[in-house]
Scaffold this motif. Structure first.
Motif, mmCIF file in Angstrom:
data_model
loop_
_atom_site.group_PDB
_atom_site.id
_atom_site.type_symbol
_atom_site.label_atom_id
_atom_site.label_comp_id
_atom_site.label_asym_id
_atom_site.label_seq_id
_atom_site.Cartn_x
_atom_site.Cartn_y
_atom_site.Cartn_z
ATOM 1 N N ALA A 61 -29.100 -25.567 70.050
ATOM 2 C CA ALA A 61 -28.629 -26.194 68.805
ATOM 3 C C ALA A 61 -28.294 -27.750 68.899
ATOM 4 O O ALA A 61 -28.635 -28.255 68.154
ATOM 5 C CB ALA A 61 -27.531 -25.413 68.346
ATOM 6 N N PHE A 66 -33.280 -24.074 66.894
ATOM 7 C CA PHE A 66 -32.505 -22.911 66.075
ATOM 8 C C PHE A 66 -33.404 -21.728 66.314
ATOM 9 O O PHE A 66 -34.755 -21.715 66.486
ATOM 10 C CB PHE A 66 -32.266 -23.252 65.021
ATOM 11 C CG PHE A 66 -31.156 -24.192 64.696
ATOM 12 C CD1 PHE A 66 -29.817 -24.017 64.802
ATOM 13 C CD2 PHE A 66 -31.644 -25.622 64.660
ATOM 14 C CE1 PHE A 66 -28.923 -25.182 64.694
ATOM 15 C CE2 PHE A 66 -30.864 -26.801 64.597
ATOM 16 C CZ PHE A 66 -29.449 -26.469 64.536
ATOM 17 N N ARG A 77 -35.363 -27.649 63.814
ATOM 18 C CA ARG A 77 -34.748 -27.462 62.647
ATOM 19 C C ARG A 77 -35.667 -27.802 61.523
ATOM 20 O O ARG A 77 -35.606 -27.020 60.557
ATOM 21 C CB ARG A 77 -33.501 -28.166 62.647
ATOM 22 C CG ARG A 77 -32.659 -28.029 61.521
ATOM 23 C CD ARG A 77 -31.464 -28.915 61.447
ATOM 24 N NE ARG A 77 -30.297 -28.309 60.242
ATOM 25 C CZ ARG A 77 -30.349 -28.666 59.128
ATOM 26 N NH1 ARG A 77 -31.420 -29.565 58.800
ATOM 27 N NH2 ARG A 77 -29.627 -28.148 58.336
ATOM 28 N N LYS A 85 -31.996 -23.561 56.864
ATOM 29 C CA LYS A 85 -31.519 -25.092 57.273
ATOM 30 C C LYS A 85 -30.143 -24.913 56.701
ATOM 31 O O LYS A 85 -28.964 -25.421 57.406
ATOM 32 C CB LYS A 85 -32.258 -26.177 56.588
ATOM 33 C CG LYS A 85 -33.356 -26.297 57.305
ATOM 34 C CD LYS A 85 -34.023 -27.723 56.603
ATOM 35 C CE LYS A 85 -35.491 -27.794 57.412
ATOM 36 N NZ LYS A 85 -36.191 -28.897 56.731
ATOM 37 N N THR A 88 -27.382 -23.664 59.176
ATOM 38 C CA THR A 88 -27.375 -24.328 60.413
ATOM 39 C C THR A 88 -26.244 -25.478 60.378
ATOM 40 O O THR A 88 -25.933 -25.961 59.248
ATOM 41 C CB THR A 88 -28.584 -24.887 60.950
ATOM 42 O OG1 THR A 88 -29.044 -25.946 60.005
ATOM 43 C CG2 THR A 88 -29.435 -23.839 61.093
#
Length: 88
Positions: A61, A66, A77, A85, A88
């Motif tokens: 990350a 991810f 991402r 999204k 995250t």
């Protein structure tokens, strides 16, 4: 005749497996924190089987990768859906 495109290898995250030495070290460090197995006498404890996966997720990350929960693959991402999204 057109030549078929050469098969491009799929990009991989910087830590594609939990056996990478940096992932292993972070997993050991996590075990030393207050929620680790080393501190079993505290109320909150994490199962040791999760340390490597947790370490891998944190490190990837930080690099912008991810785990896509739908495909179970590591993606950048930008490749996640808007819904993902937001998480995250």
């Amino acid at each position: 005749m057109d030549q078929p495109e050469a098969h491009q290898p799929k990009p991989q995250p910087p830590y594609p497996t939990t056996s990478h030495f940096v992932v292993t070290q972070l997993a050991k460090d996590l075990d030393g924190l207050a929620f680790g197995a080393a501190d079993w006498h505290f109320n909150f404890r994490t199962d040791p089987n999760y340390y490597a996966s947790l370490a891998q997720a944190v490190l990837n990350a930080q690099a912008g990768w991810f785990l896509d929960m739908r495909t179970r693959e590591w993606v950048l991402r930008e490749q996640l859906s808007d819904e993902q999204k937001a998480m995250t």
